[in-house]
Design a protein around this motif. Sequence first.
Motif, PDB file in Angstrom:
ATOM      1  N   GLN A  67      -8.489   6.935  10.620  1.00 58.13           N
ATOM      2  CA  GLN A  67      -7.631   6.040  11.391  1.00 58.13           C
ATOM      3  C   GLN A  67      -7.795   4.600  10.894  1.00 58.13           C
ATOM      4  OE1 GLN A  67      -7.141   6.639  15.719  1.00 58.13           O
ATOM      5  NE2 GLN A  67      -8.752   8.190  15.536  1.00 58.13           N
ATOM      6  N   PHE A  68      -6.675   3.876  10.880  1.00 57.10           N
ATOM      7  CA  PHE A  68      -6.682   2.456  10.518  1.00 57.10           C
ATOM      8  C   PHE A  68      -5.399   1.835  11.054  1.00 57.10           C
ATOM      9  CE2 PHE A  68      -4.256   4.527   7.249  1.00 57.10           C
ATOM     10  CZ  PHE A  68      -3.295   3.623   6.845  1.00 57.10           C
ATOM     11  N   PHE A  69      -5.332   0.521  11.013  1.00 55.83           N
ATOM     12  CA  PHE A  69      -4.134  -0.198  11.439  1.00 55.83           C
ATOM     13  C   PHE A  69      -3.461  -0.811  10.216  1.00 55.83           C
ATOM     14  CE2 PHE A  69      -6.056   0.192  15.559  1.00 55.83           C
ATOM     15  CZ  PHE A  69      -4.988   0.212  16.444  1.00 55.83           C
ATOM     16  N   GLY A  70      -2.150  -0.657  10.150  1.00 53.18           N
ATOM     17  CA  GLY A  70      -1.383  -1.200   9.049  1.00 53.18           C
ATOM     18  C   GLY A  70      -1.034  -2.662   9.250  1.00 53.18           C
ATOM     19  N   PRO A  71      -0.270  -3.241   8.326  1.00 55.32           N
ATOM     20  CA  PRO A  71       0.152  -4.639   8.450  1.00 55.32           C
ATOM     21  C   PRO A  71       1.010  -4.857   9.693  1.00 55.32           C
ATOM     22  CG  PRO A  71       0.507  -3.814   6.226  1.00 55.32           C
ATOM     23  CD  PRO A  71       0.196  -2.624   7.080  1.00 55.32           C
ATOM     24  N   ASP A  72       1.128  -6.083  10.091  1.00 49.35           N
ATOM     25  CA  ASP A  72       1.882  -6.445  11.286  1.00 49.35           C
ATOM     26  C   ASP A  72       3.323  -5.951  11.203  1.00 49.35           C
ATOM     27  OD1 ASP A  72       2.079  -7.752  13.802  1.00 49.35           O
ATOM     28  OD2 ASP A  72       3.091  -9.441  12.850  1.00 49.35           O
ATOM     29  N   GLY A  73       3.745  -5.178  12.199  1.00 41.24           N
ATOM     30  CA  GLY A  73       5.128  -4.731  12.313  1.00 41.24           C
ATOM     31  C   GLY A  73       5.509  -3.554  11.443  1.00 41.24           C
ATOM     32  N   VAL A  74       4.605  -3.048  10.587  1.00 43.26           N
ATOM     33  CA  VAL A  74       4.931  -1.938   9.691  1.00 43.26           C
ATOM     34  C   VAL A  74       4.720  -0.610  10.410  1.00 43.26           C
ATOM     35  CG1 VAL A  74       4.285  -0.756   7.550  1.00 43.26           C
ATOM     36  CG2 VAL A  74       4.397  -3.253   7.630  1.00 43.26           C
ATOM     37  N   THR A  75       5.723   0.264  10.363  1.00 44.18           N
ATOM     38  CA  THR A  75       5.650   1.542  11.066  1.00 44.18           C
ATOM     39  C   THR A  75       5.604   2.739  10.129  1.00 44.18           C
ATOM     40  OG1 THR A  75       8.066   1.602  11.265  1.00 44.18           O
ATOM     41  CG2 THR A  75       6.833   0.641  13.102  1.00 44.18           C
ATOM     42  N   GLU A  76       5.782   2.511   8.824  1.00 39.59           N
ATOM     43  CA  GLU A  76       5.656   3.606   7.870  1.00 39.59           C
ATOM     44  C   GLU A  76       5.034   3.099   6.577  1.00 39.59           C
ATOM     45  OE1 GLU A  76       9.643   5.061   7.300  1.00 39.59           O
ATOM     46  OE2 GLU A  76       9.970   3.731   5.604  1.00 39.59           O
ATOM     47  N   LEU A  77       4.246   3.974   5.949  1.00 37.94           N
ATOM     48  CA  LEU A  77       3.565   3.642   4.714  1.00 37.94           C
ATOM     49  C   LEU A  77       3.698   4.804   3.738  1.00 37.94           C
ATOM     50  CD1 LEU A  77       0.210   2.274   6.216  1.00 37.94           C
ATOM     51  CD2 LEU A  77       1.981   0.886   5.123  1.00 37.94           C
ATOM     52  N   TYR A  78       3.530   4.491   2.449  1.00 40.60           N
ATOM     53  CA  TYR A  78       3.498   5.525   1.416  1.00 40.60           C
ATOM     54  C   TYR A  78       2.098   5.522   0.806  1.00 40.60           C
ATOM     55  CZ  TYR A  78       8.515   5.832   1.970  1.00 40.60           C
ATOM     56  OH  TYR A  78       9.769   6.018   2.499  1.00 40.60           O
ATOM     57  N   LEU A  79       1.388   6.636   0.949  1.00 46.19           N
ATOM     58  CA  LEU A  79      -0.006   6.730   0.543  1.00 46.19           C
ATOM     59  C   LEU A  79      -0.138   7.281  -0.869  1.00 46.19           C
ATOM     60  CD1 LEU A  79      -1.558   8.170   3.838  1.00 46.19           C
ATOM     61  CD2 LEU A  79      -1.121   5.781   3.210  1.00 46.19           C
ATOM     62  N   ASP A  80      -1.044   6.678  -1.630  1.00 43.49           N
ATOM     63  CA  ASP A  80      -1.303   7.081  -3.018  1.00 43.49           C
ATOM     64  C   ASP A  80      -2.801   7.300  -3.172  1.00 43.49           C
ATOM     65  OD1 ASP A  80      -1.941   7.031  -5.790  1.00 43.49           O
ATOM     66  OD2 ASP A  80      -0.046   6.013  -6.213  1.00 43.49           O
ATOM     67  N   ALA A  81      -3.199   8.503  -3.573  1.00 42.36           N
ATOM     68  CA  ALA A  81      -4.614   8.822  -3.776  1.00 42.36           C
ATOM     69  C   ALA A  81      -4.910   9.074  -5.244  1.00 42.36           C
ATOM     70  CB  ALA A  81      -5.005  10.034  -2.938  1.00 42.36           C
ATOM     71  N   ASN A  82      -4.098   8.487  -6.134  1.00 40.46           N
ATOM     72  CA  ASN A  82      -4.254   8.726  -7.564  1.00 40.46           C
ATOM     73  C   ASN A  82      -4.327   7.411  -8.336  1.00 40.46           C
ATOM     74  OD1 ASN A  82      -4.483  10.305  -9.895  1.00 40.46           O
ATOM     75  ND2 ASN A  82      -2.256  10.398 -10.196  1.00 40.46           N
ATOM     76  N   GLY A  83      -5.041   6.466  -7.756  1.00 35.49           N
ATOM     77  CA  GLY A  83      -5.241   5.192  -8.443  1.00 35.49           C
ATOM     78  C   GLY A  83      -3.985   4.384  -8.656  1.00 35.49           C
ATOM     79  N   GLY A  84      -2.975   4.606  -7.818  1.00 36.53           N
ATOM     80  CA  GLY A  84      -1.720   3.880  -7.919  1.00 36.53           C
ATOM     81  C   GLY A  84      -0.705   4.543  -8.815  1.00 36.53           C
TER      82      GLY A  84
END
Length: 230
Positions: A67-84
Amino acid sequence: MARYRFGGVADYVVGLGTGNAALLRPGVTVTCWSADFGGTQHTDLTDTDGTSPLASLVSDATGAVPQFFGPDGVTELYLDANGGAGPRRRTVTTNLRSYVDATFLPLSGGTRTGAVTASLSAATSIVDASLVVTDGFDRYRRDASGRQDWGSGAAARDTNLYRDAADSLKTDDSFTIGQALKHLGGQAGFYGAAPVARPTVTGSRGGNAALGSLITALTQLGLIVDNTTA
């Protein structure tokens, strides 16, 4: 605005093993992005208290995204687990209800604050309308030009108020005033007469000069029709 919570649900970091078998990947650094391709990396992440900066986001011992909190006002993120290098996988906030409650009005009503702008294709486009559930017609309607129309709800709207010209409001219907009417303008006209400045009545009261002047003034205002004779 507000920060929204992510992770702590069925978000896992996986890799491909022999025969393309999915393998959980614990202890992998996960980066957050604004889009599935390109975009910008979000680094303004905080811990579960919502305030302490998070130096890096790392999958836990089971490969799950913590669990973590994202940037202010952001409701969706795209996660990358391969060094970008990708691929990236989209995730949405886990407290979506808080976002919805703070952003949208419920269908049954609510309190709205701040200005609302309706950008419509034509001046006659409807901005808002209201009616009772048993009505066959809107009791009130307002269009993009600011024109307002009212009706009984049982038939088409029959009363209106709209901009007639520069600095001029008009209704095509009757207008009833329940209290005092105070006119602050420099001209007035009644019964279709062109507006004129307040007349001055002159002449002697001892003869008919003052009476004639008064008749002329009242006629100019449109208050009487002068059918008098000399």
